[in-house]
Design a protein around this motif. Structure first.
Motif, PDB file in Angstrom:
ATOM      1  N   PHE A 140      -6.080  24.817   2.203  1.00 36.66           N
ATOM      2  CA  PHE A 140      -6.513  24.785   0.803  1.00 36.66           C
ATOM      3  C   PHE A 140      -6.294  26.130   0.122  1.00 36.66           C
ATOM      4  O   PHE A 140      -5.800  26.209  -1.012  1.00 36.66           O
ATOM      5  N   GLU A 141      -6.639  27.205   0.791  1.00 31.03           N
ATOM      6  CA  GLU A 141      -6.585  28.530   0.179  1.00 31.03           C
ATOM      7  C   GLU A 141      -5.178  29.108   0.115  1.00 31.03           C
ATOM      8  O   GLU A 141      -4.868  29.890  -0.796  1.00 31.03           O
ATOM      9  N   ASN A 142      -4.302  28.714   1.058  1.00 30.71           N
ATOM     10  CA  ASN A 142      -3.005  29.376   1.164  1.00 30.71           C
ATOM     11  C   ASN A 142      -1.802  28.501   0.814  1.00 30.71           C
ATOM     12  O   ASN A 142      -0.760  29.023   0.424  1.00 30.71           O
ATOM     13  N   ASP A 143      -1.940  27.204   0.972  1.00 31.04           N
ATOM     14  CA  ASP A 143      -0.803  26.317   0.724  1.00 31.04           C
ATOM     15  C   ASP A 143      -0.701  26.007  -0.766  1.00 31.04           C
ATOM     16  O   ASP A 143      -1.718  25.791  -1.433  1.00 31.04           O
ATOM     17  N   GLU A 144       0.505  26.009  -1.290  1.00 33.36           N
ATOM     18  CA  GLU A 144       0.737  25.627  -2.688  1.00 33.36           C
ATOM     19  C   GLU A 144       1.710  24.451  -2.695  1.00 33.36           C
ATOM     20  O   GLU A 144       2.919  24.621  -2.889  1.00 33.36           O
ATOM     21  N   PRO A 145       1.196  23.245  -2.452  1.00 37.05           N
ATOM     22  CA  PRO A 145       2.080  22.081  -2.283  1.00 37.05           C
ATOM     23  C   PRO A 145       2.783  21.699  -3.576  1.00 37.05           C
ATOM     24  O   PRO A 145       2.299  21.966  -4.677  1.00 37.05           O
ATOM     25  N   ARG A 146       3.934  21.061  -3.398  1.00 38.87           N
ATOM     26  CA  ARG A 146       4.709  20.561  -4.523  1.00 38.87           C
ATOM     27  C   ARG A 146       4.908  19.059  -4.363  1.00 38.87           C
ATOM     28  O   ARG A 146       4.961  18.550  -3.253  1.00 38.87           O
ATOM     29  N   ASP A 147       5.046  18.379  -5.472  1.00 35.59           N
ATOM     30  CA  ASP A 147       5.239  16.938  -5.432  1.00 35.59           C
ATOM     31  C   ASP A 147       6.698  16.600  -5.153  1.00 35.59           C
ATOM     32  O   ASP A 147       7.517  17.480  -4.875  1.00 35.59           O
ATOM     33  N   GLY A 148       7.048  15.318  -5.240  1.00 31.24           N
ATOM     34  CA  GLY A 148       8.395  14.892  -4.921  1.00 31.24           C
ATOM     35  C   GLY A 148       9.461  15.452  -5.827  1.00 31.24           C
ATOM     36  O   GLY A 148      10.637  15.529  -5.451  1.00 31.24           O
ATOM     37  N   GLU A 149       9.074  15.866  -7.045  1.00 35.02           N
ATOM     38  CA  GLU A 149      10.025  16.462  -7.991  1.00 35.02           C
ATOM     39  C   GLU A 149      10.055  17.976  -7.900  1.00 35.02           C
ATOM     40  O   GLU A 149      10.732  18.645  -8.682  1.00 35.02           O
ATOM     41  N   GLY A 150       9.302  18.531  -6.970  1.00 33.12           N
ATOM     42  CA  GLY A 150       9.295  19.974  -6.786  1.00 33.12           C
ATOM     43  C   GLY A 150       8.309  20.710  -7.672  1.00 33.12           C
ATOM     44  O   GLY A 150       8.291  21.947  -7.684  1.00 33.12           O
ATOM     45  N   LYS A 203       0.866  -1.173   0.000  1.00 34.03           N
ATOM     46  CA  LYS A 203       0.000   0.000   0.000  1.00 34.03           C
ATOM     47  C   LYS A 203       0.905   1.226   0.000  1.00 34.03           C
ATOM     48  O   LYS A 203       2.122   1.105   0.061  1.00 34.03           O
ATOM     49  N   TYR A 204       0.309   2.423  -0.055  1.00 35.16           N
ATOM     50  CA  TYR A 204       1.159   3.614  -0.034  1.00 35.16           C
ATOM     51  C   TYR A 204       1.005   4.365   1.286  1.00 35.16           C
ATOM     52  O   TYR A 204      -0.030   4.274   1.956  1.00 35.16           O
ATOM     53  N   GLY A 205       2.053   5.107   1.640  1.00 35.37           N
ATOM     54  CA  GLY A 205       2.098   5.736   2.957  1.00 35.37           C
ATOM     55  C   GLY A 205       2.082   7.241   2.968  1.00 35.37           C
ATOM     56  O   GLY A 205       2.051   7.851   4.042  1.00 35.37           O
ATOM     57  N   PHE A 206       2.115   7.882   1.787  1.00 33.58           N
ATOM     58  CA  PHE A 206       2.078   9.342   1.755  1.00 33.58           C
ATOM     59  C   PHE A 206       1.487   9.799   0.420  1.00 33.58           C
ATOM     60  O   PHE A 206       1.556   9.091  -0.584  1.00 33.58           O
ATOM     61  N   PHE A 207       0.894  10.981   0.436  1.00 28.97           N
ATOM     62  CA  PHE A 207       0.357  11.599  -0.771  1.00 28.97           C
ATOM     63  C   PHE A 207       1.443  12.426  -1.451  1.00 28.97           C
ATOM     64  O   PHE A 207       2.464  12.756  -0.836  1.00 28.97           O
ATOM     65  N   ALA A 208       1.199  12.804  -2.697  1.00 32.31           N
ATOM     66  CA  ALA A 208       2.141  13.668  -3.416  1.00 32.31           C
ATOM     67  C   ALA A 208       2.359  14.976  -2.673  1.00 32.31           C
ATOM     68  O   ALA A 208       3.464  15.540  -2.685  1.00 32.31           O
ATOM     69  N   SER A 209       1.339  15.466  -1.992  1.00 31.04           N
ATOM     70  CA  SER A 209       1.445  16.733  -1.270  1.00 31.04           C
ATOM     71  C   SER A 209       2.391  16.659  -0.077  1.00 31.04           C
ATOM     72  O   SER A 209       2.854  17.680   0.421  1.00 31.04           O
ATOM     73  N   GLU A 210       2.703  15.443   0.385  1.00 31.43           N
ATOM     74  CA  GLU A 210       3.644  15.263   1.495  1.00 31.43           C
ATOM     75  C   GLU A 210       4.899  14.520   1.044  1.00 31.43           C
ATOM     76  O   GLU A 210       5.686  14.052   1.878  1.00 31.43           O
ATOM     77  N   ALA A 211       5.119  14.402  -0.254  1.00 30.50           N
ATOM     78  CA  ALA A 211       6.271  13.644  -0.763  1.00 30.50           C
ATOM     79  C   ALA A 211       7.591  14.263  -0.331  1.00 30.50           C
ATOM     80  O   ALA A 211       8.534  13.557   0.046  1.00 30.50           O
ATOM     81  N   GLN A 212       7.679  15.594  -0.372  1.00 29.20           N
ATOM     82  CA  GLN A 212       8.929  16.236   0.020  1.00 29.20           C
ATOM     83  C   GLN A 212       9.190  16.070   1.519  1.00 29.20           C
ATOM     84  O   GLN A 212      10.340  15.902   1.942  1.00 29.20           O
TER      85      GLN A 212
END
Length: 498
Positions: free
Chosen positions: A446-456, A221-230
């Motif tokens: 949601f309104e303020n965070d601009e998450p990045r994936d594992g590749e930035g 299974k997977y343990g983290f989302f793309a938003s928490e990859a970094q």
């Protein structure tokens, strides 16, 4: 053992804590990992588990476990397993006394937090979330374009599996590190060691193995989302979790969870009257005869012997038949847990060379002498209790509530005047109401965070919309979900009828 580094990458040394103490206050002498446990214990997400399904939804019987009582018991068992290891083999994992002292504390913390990201109604809630997204796969992952903007598609399609196969374990990491309101914006600011030990799965959704030959305990299974990859990359860097490595303590946390639900789901089934103690004992006798030692399983045999040895003493108390059964159930629970904890500790110690080299692949319980006992209890509960008609009916009502709520909250999230401004005005009254019913801290992220994936790469607004939807649904308790479903359902029916 790695440094007690927190999510903000600052050491929690006793010196640093003491220097930060106001004049006249006694310095905080707790270990960083003890603070982790305390922060979890006092946190709202942990308290909310008191109204979340463990096995039986919307349960009114005080003696039947909910997700919080289950987590407290897993925490206790995990700590016991840690103590078993460090007391019986004090140089197995480390020769440093302070690190040995930290092991049971970390295990207590991760046992407490291991289910914190689970949605209402347990696994049925997870399935309902995935079903809602799967049914809308053709359009939900892309922005709905309009005529004047027909060439623009804001897509979350590369990450669709995070939603169609929603995973509460990944939600736990997000909840603890990002969604929880804190002074400095680091969630509960837990040490990276505690976060690492809490993660049963060490891949993202794209890394889940579909090939049995390459499947391990860490990638099924997977343990983290793309938003928490970094964030997870930082956890890996500081704790040495390269490739598919699991933190060594994760094996013990998982074993504690396996022991808890194997034994205690059966106890709850008896408490609810779905099965009798006599049925459980008869099943154990049958399984005992199938064991490897002269045709008998020694672990199950010792549990049955504990029950048989208590008969004379229990009957001498001259109590009612139902009270006798209560005593026997307590003996069954205590004996089975004792056997499984001992078996798990022994297996962890004998498997340590492979665990230390990150080569161990099989569950501690499944590879222990207690495997037959655990499987017998799990299979019995699944067959006799989980498929009970009344239980299934309640699960369906919870599933219906989740599906409806997702549709209504999606209106609140998506129906706004400016797609590129997540906080812009909603286009109708019902959408505004639904959006305002979403937790304020979730909306703020949601309104303020601009998450990045594992590749930035910056994740799309559509991804952020979908993430907010799962944040809200998974954060609801069973009772709050049913209450909100009833309230929004009435308003939605009136609004839609106009």
């Amino acid at each position: 053992m790695e440094k007690a580094t927190s999510t903000r990458d600052s050491p929690h040394s006793p010196k640093a804590v003491a220097s930060a103490s106001p004049e006249g206050r006694t310095p905080d002498a707790r270990l960083p990992f003890e603070r982790d446990f305390d922060r979890l214990l006092f946190s709202a997400p942990v308290r909310r588990m008191a109204d979340k399904t463990q096995v039986f939804p919307l349960e009114q019987h005080d003696s039947v476990r909910n997700r919080l009582t289950h987590s407290h018991e897993v925490s206790n068992l995990a700590r016991s397993l840690g103590n078993d290891v460090v007391r019986n083999t004090p140089t197995l994992m480390t020769s440093r006394p302070e690190e040995n002292a930290a092991i049971p504390v970390i295990l207590g913390a991760v046992g407490l937090s291991h289910d914190v990201g689970n949605p209402p109604f347990g696994h049925q809630g997870e399935k309902a979330i995935g079903e809602w997204f799967s049914d809308r796969r053709q359009w939900i992952f892309d922005r709905q374009t309009v005529a004047e903007d027909a060439k623009h598609v804001d897509t979350a399609a590369p990450y669709s599996t995070e939603f169609t196969d929603f995973e509460g374990n990944a939600q736990s990491l997000r909840l603890l590190t990002k969604l929880q309101v804190s002074r400095d914006g680091y969630g509960l600011d837990l040490t990276l060691a505690t976060l690492a030990a809490s993660m049963k799965y060490t891949v993202g959704a794209k890394g889940v193995s579909t090939d049995k030959t390459s499947r391990t305990a860490a990638n099924k299974k997977y343990g983290f989302f793309a938003s928490e990859a970094q964030l997870f990359e930082r956890v890996k860097t500081h704790t040495g979790l390269l490739d598919l490595r699991r933190h060594p303590l994760t094996w013990l946390m998982e074993a504690a969870d396996d022991i808890a639900y194997s034994v205690l789901d059966v106890e709850d089934s008896i408490e609810k009257g779905l099965v009798s103690f006599r049925e459980v004992k008869e099943m154990l006798h049958r399984q005992h005869e199938k064991g490897p030692a002269d045709g008998k399983d020694p672990v199950i045999g010792r549990v049955l012997a504990a029950l048989d040895n208590a008969v004379e003493r229990v009957q001498a108390r001259n109590i009612s038949a139902s009270e006798e059964d209560d005593v026997y159930v307590q003996i069954l629970r205590a004996s089975a847990i004792s056997e499984l904890v001992g078996a798990a500790g022994a297996t962890f110690r004998s498997s340590w060379p492979a665990i230390a080299l990150y080569e161990h692949t099989e569950s501690i319980i499944e590879s222990s002498a207690g495997a037959a006992l655990a499987k017998a209890l799990q299979d019995f509960a699944r067959e006799k209790a989980f498929n009970n008609a009344g239980v299934l009916a309640l699960e369906l009502s919870g599933r219906r509530a989740v599906l409806d709520l997702m549709g209504w909250f999606w209106q609140g999230i998506s129906q706004r005047e400016n797609f590129n401004d997540p906080g812009s005005r909603r286009t109708n009254h019902f959408a505004n109401l639904a959006y305002r019913r979403i937790s304020e801290n979730y909306r703020r992220v949601f309104e303020n965070d601009e998450p990045r994936d594992g590749e930035g790469q910056r994740l799309s607004i559509r991804y952020r919309e979908l993430r907010l939807l799962t944040d809200m649904i998974s954060g609801m308790t069973d009772g709050y979900a049913m209450q909100t479903h009833a309230e929004l359902g009435r308003i939605h029916a009136e609004y839609a009828g106009k």
